[in-house]
Scaffold this motif. Structure first.
Motif, PDB file in Angstrom:
ATOM      1  N   ASP A   1       6.964  11.362  -3.767  1.00 45.83           N
ATOM      2  CA  ASP A   1       7.317  10.055  -3.461  1.00 45.83           C
ATOM      3  C   ASP A   1       7.311   9.542  -1.892  1.00 45.83           C
ATOM      4  O   ASP A   1       6.612   8.670  -1.871  1.00 45.83           O
ATOM      5  CB  ASP A   1       9.230  10.060  -3.513  1.00 45.83           C
TER       6      ASP A   1
ATOM      7  N   SER B   1       3.571   9.049  -1.898  1.00 47.20           N
ATOM      8  CA  SER B   1       3.281   7.920  -2.561  1.00 47.20           C
ATOM      9  C   SER B   1       3.533   6.278  -1.519  1.00 47.20           C
ATOM     10  O   SER B   1       2.772   5.555  -1.569  1.00 47.20           O
ATOM     11  CB  SER B   1       4.206   7.823  -3.720  1.00 47.20           C
TER      12      SER B   1
ATOM     13  N   GLU C   1       1.274   3.627  -0.172  1.00 48.43           N
ATOM     14  CA  GLU C   1       1.342   2.296  -0.275  1.00 48.43           C
ATOM     15  C   GLU C   1       1.560   1.567   0.970  1.00 48.43           C
ATOM     16  O   GLU C   1       1.068   0.441   0.987  1.00 48.43           O
ATOM     17  CB  GLU C   1       2.741   1.904  -0.976  1.00 48.43           C
TER      18      GLU C   1
END
Length: 67
Positions: free
Chosen positions: A44, A47, A51
């Motif tokens: 997470d 990620s 982003e």
């Protein structure tokens, strides 16, 4: 009566071993779940970093296009 006592002893013996195995399996399962949770948290965070960097790159490209 002797056979009943032997049978009862066998049942107690088998149940004690099966409980030990279950406790070991539960401990192993818990450890594996903790490892999986750690990996999910790292995934997470990676990620989110990707982003954020992608958004920064898009902003940079838009800025270059406007020049």
């Amino acid at each position: 009566m002797k056979t009943l006592a032997k049978l009862l002893m066998l049942v107690i013996l088998f149940s004690s071993f099966s409980c030990r195995d279950t406790k070991k399996e539960e401990a192993e399962t818990k450890a594996k779940l903790e490892v999986i949770d750690d990996v999910e948290q790292k995934l997470d965070s990676v990620s989110n970093d990707i982003e954020n960097k992608a958004e920064a790159l898009e902003d940079a490209v838009k800025e270059l296009d406007s020049i």
